[in-house]
Design an enzyme around this catalytic site. Structure first.
Site, PDB file in Angstrom:
ATOM      1  N   HIS A 411       0.731  -1.322   0.088  1.00 50.83           N
ATOM      2  CA  HIS A 411      -0.070  -0.033  -0.068  1.00 50.83           C
ATOM      3  C   HIS A 411       0.860   1.176  -0.055  1.00 50.83           C
ATOM      4  O   HIS A 411       1.653   1.354   0.719  1.00 50.83           O
ATOM      5  CB  HIS A 411      -0.915  -0.032   1.026  1.00 50.83           C
ATOM      6  CG  HIS A 411      -1.789   1.140   1.298  1.00 50.83           C
ATOM      7  ND1 HIS A 411      -1.713   2.004   2.412  1.00 50.83           N
ATOM      8  CD2 HIS A 411      -2.719   1.645   0.489  1.00 50.83           C
ATOM      9  CE1 HIS A 411      -2.635   2.960   2.130  1.00 50.83           C
ATOM     10  NE2 HIS A 411      -3.249   2.840   0.768  1.00 50.83           N
ATOM     11  N   GLU A 413       0.010   4.979   0.290  1.00 55.29           N
ATOM     12  CA  GLU A 413      -0.766   6.465   0.379  1.00 55.29           C
ATOM     13  C   GLU A 413       0.209   7.483   0.172  1.00 55.29           C
ATOM     14  O   GLU A 413       1.019   7.748   1.010  1.00 55.29           O
ATOM     15  CB  GLU A 413      -1.308   6.344   1.695  1.00 55.29           C
ATOM     16  CG  GLU A 413      -2.259   7.688   1.842  1.00 55.29           C
ATOM     17  CD  GLU A 413      -3.190   7.898   0.667  1.00 55.29           C
ATOM     18  OE1 GLU A 413      -3.043   8.921   0.024  1.00 55.29           O
ATOM     19  OE2 GLU A 413      -4.071   7.026   0.499  1.00 55.29           O
ATOM     20  N   GLU A 482      -8.469   7.157  -5.677  1.00 56.47           N
ATOM     21  CA  GLU A 482      -8.634   8.615  -5.779  1.00 56.47           C
ATOM     22  C   GLU A 482      -7.913   9.182  -7.164  1.00 56.47           C
ATOM     23  O   GLU A 482      -7.799  10.383  -7.327  1.00 56.47           O
ATOM     24  CB  GLU A 482      -7.939   9.448  -4.612  1.00 56.47           C
ATOM     25  CG  GLU A 482      -8.561   9.066  -3.332  1.00 56.47           C
ATOM     26  CD  GLU A 482      -8.249   7.874  -2.352  1.00 56.47           C
ATOM     27  OE1 GLU A 482      -8.933   7.216  -1.977  1.00 56.47           O
ATOM     28  OE2 GLU A 482      -7.211   7.661  -2.716  1.00 56.47           O
ATOM     29  N   GLU A 506     -16.051   1.556   1.273  1.00 58.58           N
ATOM     30  CA  GLU A 506     -15.763   2.354   2.506  1.00 58.58           C
ATOM     31  C   GLU A 506     -16.806   3.087   3.114  1.00 58.58           C
ATOM     32  O   GLU A 506     -16.996   3.213   4.221  1.00 58.58           O
ATOM     33  CB  GLU A 506     -14.303   2.783   2.422  1.00 58.58           C
ATOM     34  CG  GLU A 506     -14.384   3.938   1.339  1.00 58.58           C
ATOM     35  CD  GLU A 506     -13.083   4.599   0.990  1.00 58.58           C
ATOM     36  OE1 GLU A 506     -11.968   4.301   2.019  1.00 58.58           O
ATOM     37  OE2 GLU A 506     -12.937   5.530   0.137  1.00 58.58           O
TER      38      GLU A 506
END
Length: 698
Positions: A411, A413, A482, A506
């Site tokens: 991951h 971010e 996003e 989510e």
């Protein structure tokens, strides 16, 4: 591969003002013409019904004369193209790419003969067109002020729309007449970590509409490369949509260097809703696969350390401190908060579950230092993507996962600090390779740095593709959250195996998605590519994990299973916690069994905003999976099995809502039963409120 190309070139005198082409099946007709002012226009009909009335085309520029009018036709070229191609992964084993083409070269005599080309491709499912800027002495570099592509609609259609925004698609879809958009916009715009609405009648694409006379119309774009993402601005008096590009920090909407072209503008149309879901036109308008070797790109079914943080049961952060600085903070000296989920022992539990139940991989979020003060800080150097927390042993987990036959998903971010991500990207990808990770979930939460840039502007569009192509150098698959909404680029770059770009599961923990949400997404968000929707939530009361969160999942458990069929993705997550799945292993069996790659897809019944029933055949297997979902209304779904080989009988396992099931009062009520089926079988199954039904056939 079958390929037939027939091209005919026609040199047209400047007095010729109109050209027409038809789709291969003759259902569509597109007309191109110049107005008396020399403005390019087009119009589109389907089965003699108007879809797009006469609409203007053109590019308004900032530093050179606009490309809007004063044109004459230099020449027209027509062609027919027909091929079949095989996607690396997808909803079908093969896709047919069949169209008739018209390319019109236009010159502006007042600008020393400067010329552009508009290329139209008319398929049996719709129209794609783009602007092309050939290399020439009088047109090299130019700045786009605005693209002036119009879509003049034939009526005040029912629309399934999101507010136009430069930074997010994470809104609930509004269903209304187009004439009602302005009055509903204020309530449609709900809070988000980064958002920039641009107009009281601004709309995002894909925009799905239905006319009063029964036409389903979808407007989007294909092959978004080195260009700004297109939204639409509605003239609600005249029912005309016009392109609206995302600007940069100083208001410019694109920097072009010839030779280049715009993305394709797409209009998919049918009188059957299911045909919209089966359209592959957007993929067909993208270039073939850019990689010679695609053997490392594999569809993935995974679980992960994620939902427990989303619900508030656990945290991404290792410690509860107000501020940390990478390179300065000693994370070993911090006091652990006791709720950090990405710890070695806990991740091993997920690996064990994945191995025991036939999953391919485990995602872990919150493994790397910096989460203590990442959110909403407009902070450049937030993460380095290579330094784990003290309680996360990367090498041991690599060894343990490999011993169980499980891959790990990294991951990343970025927190919108894109410059920082590019600074680290080679080291981050090499770190993944060194530690056995072949897929990454990247995120872009928050406002973009460099400050003033938007998520959907040309600069960020270039970044997203840069990250995907850079990942391919390391044989890494990308699931970008996003990021800009997909436009079929996964055909060209198939390591782009997932995107978010919409409200995913989510949001069920943030107050809930509307019951009709997933009956709309396949007609909108999924038109350009798959979504990492993260279904599979069995414990629908969030308070079971976090007593302070009273949200609940707005579906039944059976609908969560059906989403694995109706929400296509080569990347499917079993998103709930292992301890919850262990209480419902009879239902979890469907998640174990369901494929993530397909030979063929059928839409049995569909209506956007109301219901979808689909069937799919697993890639290379004699297995079929069916899913039916509905909105807040109960309904009776009809399953037909005409796709099964004739003369054979199969066992169907039906996972259905219980008689007393409802999404708000009794969501975990379900039944599992087996029946015999063949190609003549028809089954009817009641779906509860926001309910569903999933069927496996073997």
């Amino acid at each position: 591969m079958k390929q037939i190309i027939l091209a005919v070139m026609v040199f047209a005198a400047t007095t010729i003002q109109a050209q027409k082409i038809s789709s291969p099946d003759k259902n569509f007709e597109m007309t191109f013409a110049l107005s008396t002012k020399g403005e390019p226009t087009y119009a589109l009909t389907y089965k003699n019904k108007p879809v797009i009335k006469t609409s203007k085309l053109g590019i308004d520029t900032k530093d050179v004369a606009p490309m809007l009018d004063g044109f004459t036709i230099d020449k027209t070229e027509t062609a027919t193209f027909d091929e079949t191609w095989q996607p690396v992964w997808g909803e079908e084993k093969t896709i047919r790419n069949h169209y008739n083409e018209l390319a019109v070269t236009l010159s502006q005599k007042a600008e020393n003969g400067r010329y552009i080309r508009i290329r139209f491709r008319l398929f049996n499912d719709g129209l794609g067109f783009r602007y092309e800027f050939p290399l020439q002495e009088n047109l090299t570099y130019f700045v786009i002020k605005e693209e002036r592509t119009q879509f003049a609609l034939a009526g005040d259609h029912k629309a399934f729309w999101l507010p136009g925004d430069y930074d997010t698609q994470e809104y609930s879809t509004v269903t209304s007449k187009l004439s009602e958009v302005r009055g509903l916009m204020d309530t449609a715009i709900t809070p988000n970590a980064s958002q920039t609405p641009f107009s009281p009648t601004g709309l995002q694409t894909p925009l799905m509409m239905k006319s009063d006379d029964g036409l389903y119309i979808n407007i989007h774009e294909a092959a978004l490369v080195e260009y700004s993402c297109m939204s639409l601005n509605l003239d609600d008096k005249n029912m005309v949509l016009e392109s609206w590009l995302t600007p940069d920090a100083i208001g410019n909407k694109g920097y072009m260097q010839a030779p280049w072209q715009s993305p394709w503008r797409t209009i998919v149309v049918s009188d059957k809703a299911g045909d919209i879901l089966l359209s592959r036109m957007i993929y067909n308008l993208n270039e073939p696969t850019a990689y010679e070797d695609t053997s490392w790109i594999k569809p993935v079914k995974y679980c992960g350390v994620w939902w427990e943080m989303i619900t508030g049961k656990s945290t991404w952060a290792y410690a509860d401190v107000p501020s940390v600085k990478l390179g300065e903070t000693d994370f070993n000296a911090l006091t652990p908060n006791g709720k950090h989920a990405a710890n070695t022992a806990h991740v091993k539990e997920y690996i064990d579950f994945a191995a025991a139940h036939g999953l391919d991989a485990v995602l872990v979020e919150g493994w790397n230092v910096g989460w203590e003060d990442w959110f909403g800080k407009s902070k450049d150097y937030v993460f380095d993507f290579v330094t784990p927390y003290p309680d996360f042993d990367v090498k041991e987990l690599h060894r343990y996962a490999a011993s169980k036959g499980i891959k790990m998903i990294m991951h990343h971010e970025t927190s919108g600090a894109v410059r920082n991500y590019e600074r680290w990207i080679d080291k981050a990808y090499q770190y993944m390779v060194d530690n056995g990770y072949n897929a990454v979930k990247s995120g872009y939460v928050g406002d973009i740095i460099p400050r003033g840039e938007y998520h959907y502007g040309q600069w960020m569009v270039n970044h997203y593709l840069y990250a995907v192509k850079k990942a391919a150098e390391y044989k890494i698959m990308v699931n970008a959250h996003e990021a800009v909404r997909p436009t079929g680029l996964a055909r060209t770059y198939p390591n782009l195996i997932g995107n978010e770009s919409a409200r995913g599961t989510e949001y069920e923990s943030f107050g809930g998605n509307n019951p009709d949400h997933t009956t709309i997404l396949p007609f909108t968000r999924l038109m350009g590519g798959p979504m990492d929707y993260t279904p599979g939530i069995f414990q629908t009361k969030i308070s079971a994990y976090n007593p302070d969160n009273n949200s609940f999942v707005h579906t039944t458990l059976a609908k969560q299973l059906a989403l694995y069929v109706t929400m296509y993705s080569p990347l499917q997550m079993a998103a709930d916690l292992p301890e919850t799945y262990k209480k419902h292993l009879d239902a979890f069996q469907f998640i174990e069994d369901v494929a993530v790659d397909w030979d063929q897809t059928w839409v049995l019944e569909a209506e956007p905003g109301d219901y979808i029933t689909m069937a799919r055949k697993a890639k290379g297997k004699e297995e079929w999976y069916l899913g039916a979902i509905t909105d807040e209304n109960t309904r009776e779904a009809t399953f037909t099995f005409e796709f099964l080989p004739k003369g054979k009988t199969y066992t169907a396992t039906i996972y259905a809502d219980g008689k007393d099931a409802s999404y708000d009062n009794n969501p975990q009520s379900y039944t599992v039963k087996k029946v015999k089926v063949n190609s003549k079988t028809k089954l009817k199954q009641k779906l509860a409120t926001s309910g569903g039904c999933a069927i496996s056939v073997k």
